[in-house]
Design an enzyme around this catalytic site. Structure first.
Site, PDB file in Angstrom:
ATOM      1  N   ARG A 119      27.687  -2.128 108.331  1.00 53.56           N
ATOM      2  CA  ARG A 119      26.429  -2.236 107.615  1.00 53.56           C
ATOM      3  C   ARG A 119      26.567  -1.795 106.167  1.00 53.56           C
ATOM      4  NH1 ARG A 119      22.235   2.022 109.081  1.00 53.56           N
ATOM      5  NH2 ARG A 119      21.781   0.857 110.971  1.00 53.56           N
ATOM      6  N   ARG A 125      32.084   2.000 105.115  1.00 55.87           N
ATOM      7  CA  ARG A 125      32.273   2.668 106.398  1.00 55.87           C
ATOM      8  C   ARG A 125      31.803   1.800 107.551  1.00 55.87           C
ATOM      9  NH1 ARG A 125      28.180   4.392 103.275  1.00 55.87           N
ATOM     10  NH2 ARG A 125      26.341   5.461 104.098  1.00 55.87           N
ATOM     11  N   ARG A 185      20.691   2.738 122.048  1.00 57.94           N
ATOM     12  CA  ARG A 185      21.437   1.571 122.532  1.00 57.94           C
ATOM     13  C   ARG A 185      21.200   1.334 124.018  1.00 57.94           C
ATOM     14  NH1 ARG A 185      26.315   3.513 118.996  1.00 57.94           N
ATOM     15  NH2 ARG A 185      25.659   2.688 116.973  1.00 57.94           N
ATOM     16  N   ASP A 219      14.267   5.447 116.572  1.00 52.22           N
ATOM     17  CA  ASP A 219      14.343   4.016 116.292  1.00 52.22           C
ATOM     18  C   ASP A 219      13.319   3.273 117.156  1.00 52.22           C
ATOM     19  OD1 ASP A 219      16.426   4.381 114.483  1.00 52.22           O
ATOM     20  OD2 ASP A 219      17.934   4.310 116.068  1.00 52.22           O
TER      21      ASP A 219
HETATM   22  C1  LIG Z   1      24.373   5.758 110.430  1.00 52.44           C
HETATM   23  C2  LIG Z   1      25.366   4.740 110.232  1.00 52.44           C
HETATM   24  C3  LIG Z   1      26.512   4.967 109.449  1.00 52.44           C
HETATM   25  C4  LIG Z   1      26.816   6.297 108.806  1.00 52.44           C
HETATM   26  O1  LIG Z   1      25.853   6.686 107.921  1.00 52.44           O
HETATM   27  P1  LIG Z   1      26.052   8.053 107.116  1.00 52.44           P
HETATM   28  O2  LIG Z   1      24.753   8.190 106.389  1.00 52.44           O
HETATM   29  O3  LIG Z   1      27.237   7.867 106.240  1.00 52.44           O
HETATM   30  O4  LIG Z   1      26.283   9.130 108.129  1.00 52.44           O
HETATM   31  C5  LIG Z   1      27.380   3.926 109.257  1.00 52.44           C
HETATM   32  N1  LIG Z   1      27.193   2.725 109.814  1.00 52.44           N
HETATM   33  C6  LIG Z   1      26.102   2.479 110.587  1.00 52.44           C
HETATM   34  C7  LIG Z   1      25.955   1.115 111.168  1.00 52.44           C
HETATM   35  C8  LIG Z   1      25.172   3.473 110.825  1.00 52.44           C
HETATM   36  O5  LIG Z   1      24.120   3.230 111.616  1.00 52.44           O
END
Ligand SMILES: *Cc1c(COP(=O)(O)O)cnc(C)c1O
Ligand code: SF4
Length: 351
Positions: free
Chosen positions: A90, A94, A112, A271
């Site tokens: 997303r 990361r 989930r 959520d």
């Molecule tokens: C929460 C989340 C993250 C990590 O978010 P941080 O704010 O960096 O902890 C990364 N990818 C997805 C899909 C998430 O839902």
């Protein structure tokens, strides 16, 4: 079989078994469990003190889960954000790797709950190869989050295979692992596991602890072993109606986490997940809790309160409405409720 695997295999998975331990009618729970499976470790079950207490509400099936609601099977659009099986991408830098579909205790509020296939015991999908290659081909990815399900339900070897493979990707700077195991199956946190994990630093672990009742000598010991392995610990708490939607409870939880060397990271607004509507609180209540933390306890005990926006639009941190502006002066509300004027710095204007 390792000791923790034996303990896991003795978990409660059937309403009739549950009725042997709690004063509960198993009949109305059968259709709930047919849709959303039941699993509770004997350890976690033993934390229940009375009907509908915070531990009960988190793990005991409730016919309310089957109420028709307008909520979503996949509110964060993880399916669409999943370019290869088990990987969610997303944010640019990361990704989340769903390495396991099982948990020792199935939380009734799980984000989930409509997506995880709870039949298998651990692996989320057969081959991780496509996920590794996806990361390898994208140097912009620097942070991988192992999630699921619970990654620590993999065996030490299964988990080490993943870590080894990730460690070999030169552009990956760090690995995170999200787990609720210290409070649901603390026996899983063995010295042997930690000896393995510490070979893969920088490795961060985020626990998921929602109530002070979940902090016991066993879970404290599990967290101590992780911290002693040099693993920085954070915690994510989900704001849950009838569990922790109370400023005093939340303050106590945050402070207790710090005594376990766990830094509170996020409080999550629920959520919009189908089957979990009865756990939802208002954002206003979340803000009230944040106002009760900020300034009233250590800054270290104050996490960010985040809403994960529907359709995978990302997390936003929400703050109490503490800022007003008049010309170049900001008026800020402090923890005592006083409004204090603050001269703003000049903004750079582009010529
Ligand atoms: C929460 C989340 C993250 C990590 O978010 P941080 O704010 O960096 O902890 C990364 N990818 C997805 C899909 C998430 O839902
Ligand atoms: S531990 Fe996490 S993934 Fe597992 S059921 Fe609970 S919330 Fe869902």
């Amino acid at each position: 079989m390792e000791r923790w695997q034996r303990i896991l295999s003795e978990s409660i998975t059937d309403p009739d078994q549950l009725a042997c331990h709690l004063p509960i009618d198993p009949e109305p729970l059968r259709p709930v469990v047919a849709r959303y499976p039941l699993r509770i470790t004997r350890y976690y079950l033993s934390l229940i003190r009375e009907r509908d207490d915070p531990v009960w509400r988190q793990c005991i099936p409730d016919p309310l889960e089957l109420e028709p609601d307008a909520l979503s099977l996949d509110p964060l659009n993880e399916k669409r954000l999943s370019p290869v099986p088990g990987l969610i991408h997303r944010y640019p830098d990361r990704v989340v790797l769903m390495v396991s579909s099982a948990c020792p205790t199935f939380c009734r509020f799980c984000t989930r709950k409509n997506r995880l296939d709870r039949k298998g015991n651990a692996r989320f999908f057969d081959s991780m190869e496509a996920a590794y290659e996806y990361i390898e081909r994208r140097p912009v990815i620097r942070d991988v989050i192992l999630s699921g399900g619970d990654p620590l339900l993999l065996t030490d070897d299964g988990l080490e295979n993943i870590l080894l493979r990730l460690q070999a990707i030169p552009h990956l700077e760090m690995i995170r692992l999200n787990t609720r195991i210290p409070v649901t199956l603390p026996e899983r946190i063995t010295q042997q596991l930690c000896l393995m994990l510490k070979r893969y630093h920088p490795l961060y672990i985020n626990t998921h602890i929602n109530h002070p009742m979940e902090i016991t000598p066993s879970s404290m010991e599990a967290c101590a072993v992780l911290a002693d392995a040099g693993i920085p610990l954070g915690n994510q708490t989900v704001l849950l109606k009838g569990v922790n939607d109370d400023p005093e409870v939340m303050k106590q939880l945050m402070q207790k986490l710090l005594t376990l060397r766990i830094r509170p990271y996020y409080i999550h607004q629920m959520d919009l997940v189908k089957g979990t509507g009865h756990f939802r609180t208002s954002v206003q209540q979340g803000l009230r809790i944040m106002a009760a933390l900020r300034g009233h306890t250590s800054g270290l005990a104050t996490p960010s309160y985040v809403i994960d926006l529907p359709k995978g639009k990302g997390k936003v941190a929400v703050l109490p409405d503490e800022v007003k502006r008049q010309g170049e002066t900001l008026f800020l509300r402090n923890y005592m409720g006083e409004i204090i004027a603050y001269p703003d710095g000049k903004e750079e204007t582009e010529g």
